[in-house]
Design an enzyme around this catalytic site. Structure first.
Site, PDB file in Angstrom:
ATOM      1  N   TRP A  57       0.834  -1.206   0.000  1.00  0.00           N
ATOM      2  CA  TRP A  57       0.000   0.000   0.000  1.00  0.00           C
ATOM      3  C   TRP A  57       0.868   1.255   0.000  1.00  0.00           C
ATOM      4  O   TRP A  57       0.515   2.265  -0.625  1.00  0.00           O
ATOM      5  CB  TRP A  57      -0.907  -0.001   1.234  1.00  0.00           C
ATOM      6  N   HIS A  58       2.010   1.187   0.673  1.00  0.00           N
ATOM      7  CA  HIS A  58       2.874   2.359   0.771  1.00  0.00           C
ATOM      8  C   HIS A  58       3.582   2.676  -0.544  1.00  0.00           C
ATOM      9  O   HIS A  58       3.964   3.827  -0.764  1.00  0.00           O
ATOM     10  CB  HIS A  58       3.909   2.157   1.872  1.00  0.00           C
ATOM     11  N   GLY A  59       3.773   1.710  -1.381  1.00  0.00           N
ATOM     12  CA  GLY A  59       4.442   1.990  -2.646  1.00  0.00           C
ATOM     13  C   GLY A  59       4.682   0.739  -3.460  1.00  0.00           C
ATOM     14  O   GLY A  59       4.735  -0.368  -2.925  1.00  0.00           O
ATOM     15  N   PHE A  73       2.269   8.320  -1.564  1.00  0.00           N
ATOM     16  CA  PHE A  73       1.620   7.048  -1.300  1.00  0.00           C
ATOM     17  C   PHE A  73       0.137   7.119  -1.621  1.00  0.00           C
ATOM     18  O   PHE A  73      -0.539   6.115  -1.629  1.00  0.00           O
ATOM     19  CB  PHE A  73       1.808   6.628   0.165  1.00  0.00           C
TER      20      PHE A  73
END
Length: 467
Positions: free
Chosen positions: A321-323, A467
């Site tokens: 989800w962060h990248g 993000f």
């Protein structure tokens, strides 16, 4: 446009506040909606149409979910989730997927695929998760589907938390969207929280960024062990004060407009275990994964093996989800492993040893994780960690001629302040003067200082914007 920019502080926010409080109560959502769309379109003029399209589609899907009364509502829910996830996956992960396919094709000497240039819309990870939580809560019967599309659009696009969270669930502000009145106590509390967040960003996070960026951009082969640790510690403080500062500003702005956003950070670096760290860090995201993924997967109710599997699934997806890089996936798996190790017995040991050593363990664990998060790629992270733990033969501090330029008095004070304010005891002392005249003068001085720093510093966007 970022909260710490002169444009936002000097023009956008004063203008929004003027028109918001000038408007009647029944018009204030429309003022906020217009301001939020302008705020988003300022940096993403094309991407705003994607957000509007998802809002419109989700509005009708939620109405159908409620209308069907469980007969076909699960199909509408599935359609709504898939629609939002497809948008997220295309813009955020399609290039990552194609690049990994091309790596496999190169390995077997096959023709590679064309990789398009897809711009990532700011905040898409946050507002798609908000929409998905809204659809699920409507399906579960926890909230009623919003009948006014403009009210729903205000919820999704609300500019204080639009581009970097916290992830606000519809049910927490459903009443505020419909019934809220001007409250000067809320305005003061909101301004106070905003100033604190601004100071975190420009007085601590941006100073730590100077050190962290220089260390991580320097070839690893030229870094002494001590400097590598300083860079990792600087980034550890930078990401916390950058993100918690944004969350404070978002919560403060929400309070000014009489919205109650839930807390997103509770002194995570004061934790005594990784489990506790995740109860305190990015609370809106960790609770989202817990309520909408971990528990539906079975949580810890289906045996030890299933619990471990569920935790790894959640943390792998949390990292992703962060990248869209393997760094983030491994960062998530690293934290998932930390939780599993504690579940298997380490937590009992941490509960018995002195709190200082348990907290030191968390700092070391988290710092190593942030190296995975910050490094350019996994090989870079591996080399950086090797220097941290084994050193660089032949490289001494005197070889870092640029070190005195990075470790200035102001940066060192910011580093010490960052560590000090990571713990709740400064807050306990501050309670003695809260809501007093002395506090007003202190906040004014902090705001002026932060504003001057914002004017004179180079542009530094919030880390979580990407993000």
């Amino acid at each position: 446009m970022v909260f710490s920019s002169v444009l936002f502080l000097s023009m956008f926010l004063p203008a929004v506040l003027f028109f918001y409080f000038l408007a009647g109560l029944h018009l204030r959502n429309y003022v906020l909606l217009a301001a939020s769309l302008l705020f988003y379109a300022w940096g993403e003029p094309k991407a705003v149409w994607l957000m509007i399209g998802l809002i419109i589609a989700s509005y009708y899907i939620a109405r159908q979910i409620e209308k069907e009364n469980d007969k076909h509502s699960v199909y509408w829910l599935s359609f709504g989730i898939i629609l939002n996830l497809c948008a997220l996956c295309y813009y955020k992960y399609w290039v990552f997927f194609l690049e990994n396919i091309n790596m496999l094709l190169n390995g077997i000497h096959q023709q590679t695929l064309n990789v398009p240039n897809i711009a990532l819309p700011i905040g898409i990870s946050f507002y798609t998760f908000q929409i998905i939580s809204y659809l699920i809560d409507v399906y579960r019967g926890e909230v009623k589907a919003q009948k006014n599309i403009f009210t729903l659009a205000t919820y999704v696009s609300l500019f204080p938390q639009l581009v970097a969270g916290p992830i606000v669930r519809y049910k927490t502000i459903a009443e505020d969207l419909l019934n809220r009145k001007t409250d000067f106590d809320n305005i003061f509390r909101g301004l106070r929280r905003f100033v604190i967040g601004l100071a975190k960003k420009v007085l601590i996070a941006d100073q730590m960024a100077v050190i962290a960026d220089k260390v991580f951009d320097t070839p690893v082969e030229q870094l002494p062990c001590f400097v590598a640790w300083v860079g990792a510690l600087a980034y550890t403080l930078q990401i916390f004060y950058d993100f918690s500062g944004y969350s404070d500003m978002a919560i403060g702005l929400g309070r000014i407009f009489c919205f109650r956003f839930l807390e997103n950070f509770e002194y995570p670096y004061s934790a005594k275990s990784v489990q506790e760290f995740w109860r305190r860090w990015h609370i809106s995201l960790s609770s989202w994964f817990k309520d909408y993924l971990y528990i539906p997967l079975g949580g810890n109710r289906k045996g030890k093996i299933r619990t471990i599997l569920n935790s790894y699934i959640v943390f792998a997806l949390c990292g992703l989800w962060h990248g869209a890089t393997w760094n983030f996936v491994f960062w998530g798996l690293y934290h998932g492993s930390g939780l599993m190790i504690e579940r298997l017995g380490v937590k009992k040991i941490l509960d018995k040893i002195p709190a200082f050593f348990a907290n030191l363990y968390v700092w070391l664990f988290v710092i190593v994780g942030w190296v995975l998060f910050r490094a350019a790629d996994l090989p870079h992270a591996g080399r950086f960690l090797r220097v941290m733990f084994t050193g660089n033969k032949g490289i001494e501090l005197k070889d870092c001629y640029w070190l005195p330029e990075m470790l200035t008095y102001s940066n060192l004070w910011a580093l010490l302040a960052g560590i000090f304010f990571s713990y709740p005891f400064p807050q306990i002392r501050y309670e003695r003067i809260r809501y007093s005249t002395a506090e007003t003068y202190i906040l004014l001085a902090v705001f002026i200082t932060s504003y001057v720093f914002a004017m004179t510093s180079t542009f530094s966007p919030f880390i979580y914007f990407r993000f």
